[in-house]
Design a protein around this motif. Sequence first.
Motif, PDB file in Angstrom:
ATOM      1  N   ARG A  55      -2.379 -11.800   9.211  1.00 45.09           N
ATOM      2  CA  ARG A  55      -3.745 -11.358   8.949  1.00 45.09           C
ATOM      3  C   ARG A  55      -4.743 -12.065   9.870  1.00 45.09           C
ATOM      4  O   ARG A  55      -5.638 -11.425  10.443  1.00 45.09           O
ATOM      5  CB  ARG A  55      -4.096 -11.613   7.485  1.00 45.09           C
ATOM      6  N   SER A 184      -8.688  -0.161   7.855  1.00 45.95           N
ATOM      7  CA  SER A 184      -9.339   0.710   6.893  1.00 45.95           C
ATOM      8  C   SER A 184      -9.871   1.950   7.604  1.00 45.95           C
ATOM      9  O   SER A 184     -10.485   1.850   8.672  1.00 45.95           O
ATOM     10  CB  SER A 184     -10.488  -0.049   6.213  1.00 45.95           C
ATOM     11  N   GLN A 187     -10.536   8.839   4.468  1.00 44.95           N
ATOM     12  CA  GLN A 187      -9.471   9.740   4.040  1.00 44.95           C
ATOM     13  C   GLN A 187      -9.380  10.978   4.922  1.00 44.95           C
ATOM     14  O   GLN A 187      -8.297  11.538   5.111  1.00 44.95           O
ATOM     15  CB  GLN A 187      -9.682  10.155   2.585  1.00 44.95           C
ATOM     16  N   ASP A 211       2.136  -5.314   1.546  1.00 46.10           N
ATOM     17  CA  ASP A 211       1.174  -5.667   0.518  1.00 46.10           C
ATOM     18  C   ASP A 211       1.167  -4.576  -0.556  1.00 46.10           C
ATOM     19  O   ASP A 211       2.047  -3.706  -0.582  1.00 46.10           O
ATOM     20  CB  ASP A 211      -0.211  -5.907   1.120  1.00 46.10           C
ATOM     21  N   VAL A 213      -1.163  -2.228  -1.159  1.00 46.88           N
ATOM     22  CA  VAL A 213      -2.078  -1.103  -0.920  1.00 46.88           C
ATOM     23  C   VAL A 213      -1.395   0.239  -1.162  1.00 46.88           C
ATOM     24  O   VAL A 213      -1.994   1.174  -1.688  1.00 46.88           O
ATOM     25  CB  VAL A 213      -2.649  -1.181   0.510  1.00 46.88           C
ATOM     26  N   LYS A 264      -3.604   7.874  -5.295  1.00 46.19           N
ATOM     27  CA  LYS A 264      -4.678   7.256  -6.075  1.00 46.19           C
ATOM     28  C   LYS A 264      -4.154   6.817  -7.437  1.00 46.19           C
ATOM     29  O   LYS A 264      -3.463   7.560  -8.122  1.00 46.19           O
ATOM     30  CB  LYS A 264      -5.839   8.241  -6.264  1.00 46.19           C
ATOM     31  N   ARG A 272     -14.703   7.525  -3.714  1.00 44.78           N
ATOM     32  CA  ARG A 272     -14.486   6.626  -2.594  1.00 44.78           C
ATOM     33  C   ARG A 272     -13.643   7.321  -1.536  1.00 44.78           C
ATOM     34  O   ARG A 272     -12.551   7.807  -1.813  1.00 44.78           O
ATOM     35  CB  ARG A 272     -13.790   5.355  -3.087  1.00 44.78           C
ATOM     36  N   VAL A 274     -12.780   5.922   1.529  1.00 50.62           N
ATOM     37  CA  VAL A 274     -12.231   4.971   2.481  1.00 50.62           C
ATOM     38  C   VAL A 274     -10.912   4.416   1.947  1.00 50.62           C
ATOM     39  O   VAL A 274     -10.831   4.019   0.778  1.00 50.62           O
ATOM     40  CB  VAL A 274     -13.208   3.823   2.765  1.00 50.62           C
ATOM     41  N   VAL A 275      -9.884   4.410   2.780  1.00 47.77           N
ATOM     42  CA  VAL A 275      -8.581   3.865   2.399  1.00 47.77           C
ATOM     43  C   VAL A 275      -8.507   2.414   2.877  1.00 47.77           C
ATOM     44  O   VAL A 275      -8.793   2.117   4.039  1.00 47.77           O
ATOM     45  CB  VAL A 275      -7.444   4.689   3.024  1.00 47.77           C
ATOM     46  N   ASP A 276      -8.124   1.506   1.984  1.00 44.40           N
ATOM     47  CA  ASP A 276      -8.090   0.074   2.298  1.00 44.40           C
ATOM     48  C   ASP A 276      -7.148  -0.234   3.457  1.00 44.40           C
ATOM     49  O   ASP A 276      -6.155   0.470   3.686  1.00 44.40           O
ATOM     50  CB  ASP A 276      -7.641  -0.729   1.080  1.00 44.40           C
ATOM     51  N   GLU A 277      -7.453  -1.302   4.177  1.00 46.71           N
ATOM     52  CA  GLU A 277      -6.546  -1.761   5.220  1.00 46.71           C
ATOM     53  C   GLU A 277      -5.219  -2.178   4.585  1.00 46.71           C
ATOM     54  O   GLU A 277      -5.158  -2.535   3.406  1.00 46.71           O
ATOM     55  CB  GLU A 277      -7.153  -2.912   6.011  1.00 46.71           C
ATOM     56  N   ARG A 278      -4.161  -2.146   5.379  1.00 50.10           N
ATOM     57  CA  ARG A 278      -2.817  -2.418   4.874  1.00 50.10           C
ATOM     58  C   ARG A 278      -2.085  -3.302   5.870  1.00 50.10           C
ATOM     59  O   ARG A 278      -2.249  -3.156   7.088  1.00 50.10           O
ATOM     60  CB  ARG A 278      -2.052  -1.106   4.683  1.00 50.10           C
TER      61      ARG A 278
END
Length: 320
Positions: A55, A184, A187, A211, A213, A264, A272, A274-278
């Motif tokens: 990270r 991130s 969608q 992780d 996500v 989801k 929302r 936006v898809v979280d970083e992974r």
Amino acid sequence: MYEQLDFSRFHGSDAADRDEFCRALVSDLKKYGFARLVNHDVPPPDIEKAFETSRRFFQLPEDEKLKSPHPPTANPHRGYSAFGIENVSAVSNHNSSKAMPLLKDMKESYDIGSEQDELYKNIWPPKGVYDAFQPEFTSFFSVCYRAELAILEAISIGLGLPRQRLGELHANQSNELRLTHYPSVGQESFAHSTRIAAHTDFGTITLLFQDSVGGLQAESPPGSGRFVDVASGGQHECIVNVGDCLSKWTGLNSVCHRVHLPEKGPNADSERDVVDERFSIAYFGKPDRSASLRPLLGEVKETTYMTAGEFQNMRIQGTY
């Protein structure tokens, strides 16, 4: 479906329970092309430190990360690949009877090999960029190699092979460690891109750490073009994928998989977009380059077979 297996049973004192575990492991690999392991031989603190180091590297400014660039060609598979550089869509249709859409990969990655590899040397961040990076992943590579050999021994037992048969084909550590960051994104980006396109892994087995996500999907049943979500058990879980070389040796199906839009959860915010970083870490266990891909089980239909090195080079062409 896709229940976790406790790898500590492999190291237990009860030989009958050990052999039963090995058969259960091979059963999952036969049915799904992968298995989910807990209490495996990669210690949780090592995994946590590897994720934190990864990270921090990906958080560096782009010009700092580009001081250890992946070469412009597929080989050697070493160093940093910026967002959008690699595209596995070029090989995504290799093992599937149903053509997959060609999608742009939304990721950045860093590839590392064994420090003992005499053919391909590692590309490390230069001194002063991130000095903790090289010692951390040199150590983590060795930990994963030892875990790989234990898992290969368990698979050998489960298949009815001599227990060291698969391990002895991996003496030279021709393996690769890949750190991946999926930034991130909105969608709407998934209409024409994906985090990593559908593909099979080229080697023997892959040890995948990820992780929570989500987004990992496997083709089920094999060859159908239908992808189902594989729930994440968190960083400490190891997903073991069957690769193409193990498939050629044993007839086990190499799993076609991708990382796409995460499902989801029940409490997700429907507004929302936006898809979280992974983040993920994959250790690709690969045979010695000189190893023949002649079947170890079943009928031998040909007089000559490719070596693992020849096969790897054939598969990787076009990804860069």
